[in-house]
Write an enzyme that holds these catalytic residues in place. Structure first.
Site, PDB file in Angstrom:
ATOM      1  N   GLU A  40      15.976 -49.739 -15.456  1.00  0.00           N
ATOM      2  CA  GLU A  40      17.113 -49.654 -14.540  1.00  0.00           C
ATOM      3  C   GLU A  40      16.587 -49.348 -13.138  1.00  0.00           C
ATOM      4  O   GLU A  40      15.565 -48.687 -12.971  1.00  0.00           O
ATOM      5  CB  GLU A  40      18.008 -48.509 -15.021  1.00  0.00           C
ATOM      6  N   LYS A 106      26.327 -52.598 -16.422  1.00  0.00           N
ATOM      7  CA  LYS A 106      26.380 -51.341 -17.175  1.00  0.00           C
ATOM      8  C   LYS A 106      27.817 -50.936 -17.472  1.00  0.00           C
ATOM      9  O   LYS A 106      28.660 -50.839 -16.577  1.00  0.00           O
ATOM     10  CB  LYS A 106      25.676 -50.254 -16.363  1.00  0.00           C
ATOM     11  N   CYS A 142      20.576 -47.219 -19.649  1.00  0.00           N
ATOM     12  CA  CYS A 142      20.519 -45.768 -19.477  1.00  0.00           C
ATOM     13  C   CYS A 142      21.607 -45.008 -20.258  1.00  0.00           C
ATOM     14  O   CYS A 142      21.507 -44.850 -21.460  1.00  0.00           O
ATOM     15  CB  CYS A 142      20.543 -45.424 -17.990  1.00  0.00           C
TER      16      CYS A 142
END
Length: 272
Positions: A40, A106, A142
């Site tokens: 990321e 995301k 993440c």
């Protein structure tokens, strides 16, 4: 399939970070990998205004990643930021290489541990699975790793390997949580997990509390075994994955097949 996980240390200059992508992708190709996974925020580390950095998926930064993938002949997954249209950005993975040009925004935003990602980042909504050399690869970023439902959904959509690209936040117990969660999601989804994190920068941008990495990248088997692991410094991990082990894990552990729907609390009966 041979894969590579590039644990890098992104700075604030997207052009300089592209040179890291080129360097580690070339190393991965030389090692025989068909896929290299970057963290990321490969485009630019957290802790600076991201709206000034963000570019569309057909912009110069993403096109240079495409060029790197084409020059080396392998698939590249890397984290970038794209404009969201509401003044925020999207936290995005670009996945590009032979026969592949895809992206993932995301879904789960990091509004935790004193950081509020949603102030500057808009959420995505759709799980994404791509195909690399006949292997189905799920994409995640993440904080997504704390939500096992996404990983079981990716597995149900055919993922055999799931990339988790992260810039993990530092703090007491956080590195241990990162590695534990990678192993747990491998077992939840009976998939390989390739957890690509930013290296530990040592010092942090104190004014923002931004997550800038702790290292600890890893490749985990569908049985939860750590196959390769990095320390705190920049490093390239190489691992061979076997889709047959995914099939064996799903036959042996069978959590995807055995999962049951259960009653919602508002529908449960009271004891008599």
């Amino acid at each position: 399939m041979r894969i590579a996980v590039a644990q890098i240390l992104s700075g604030t200059d997207p052009a300089a970070n592209l040179q890291l992508v080129r360097h580690y992708t070339s190393q991965a190709a030389d090692a025989g990998a068909t896929l290299v996974i970057f963290p990321e925020a490969t485009m630019c580390r957290f802790g600076v205004p991201l709206a000034r950095i963000a570019e569309p998926l057909d912009g110069s930064w993403a096109n240079e990643v495409r060029r790197i993938a084409a020059d080396t002949g392998i698939t590249v997954i890397a984290g970038m930021f794209t404009p969201a249209g509401d003044g925020r950005v999207t936290n995005t993975l670009i996945a590009t290489g032979p026969g592949t040009d895809a992206h993932y925004h995301k879904i789960h935003l990091y509004d935790a541990f004193g950081f509020t990602e949603s102030r500057t980042v808009a959420p995505g909504h759709e799980p994404v699975v791509i195909s690399v050399s006949g292997v189905r690869v799920g994409l995640s970023i993440c904080y997504d790793i704390r939500f096992p439902g996404l990983y079981t959904e990716l597995a149900r959509r055919g993922a055999q390997l799931i990339a988790v690209c992260a810039s993990w936040g530092a703090g007491p117990g956080k590195l241990e949580q990162w590695t534990l969660l990678a192993r747990a999601r491998a077992l939840d989804s009976t998939s390989y997990i390739a957890a690509a994190g930013q290296a530990d920068p040592g010092c942090r941008p104190a004014e923002s509390g931004a997550p800038t990495g702790v290292g600890g990248s890893a490749v985990v088997s569908p049985f939860g075994e750590v196959m390769a692991a990095a320390g705190a410094e920049p490093q390239l991990l190489i691992a061979d994955i076997d889709p047959g082990r995914v099939a064996a894990a799903r036959d042996t552990i069978a959590v995807l097949r055995n999962q049951a729907d259960f009653a919602h609390l508002d529908k449960a009966e009271s004891p008599r």
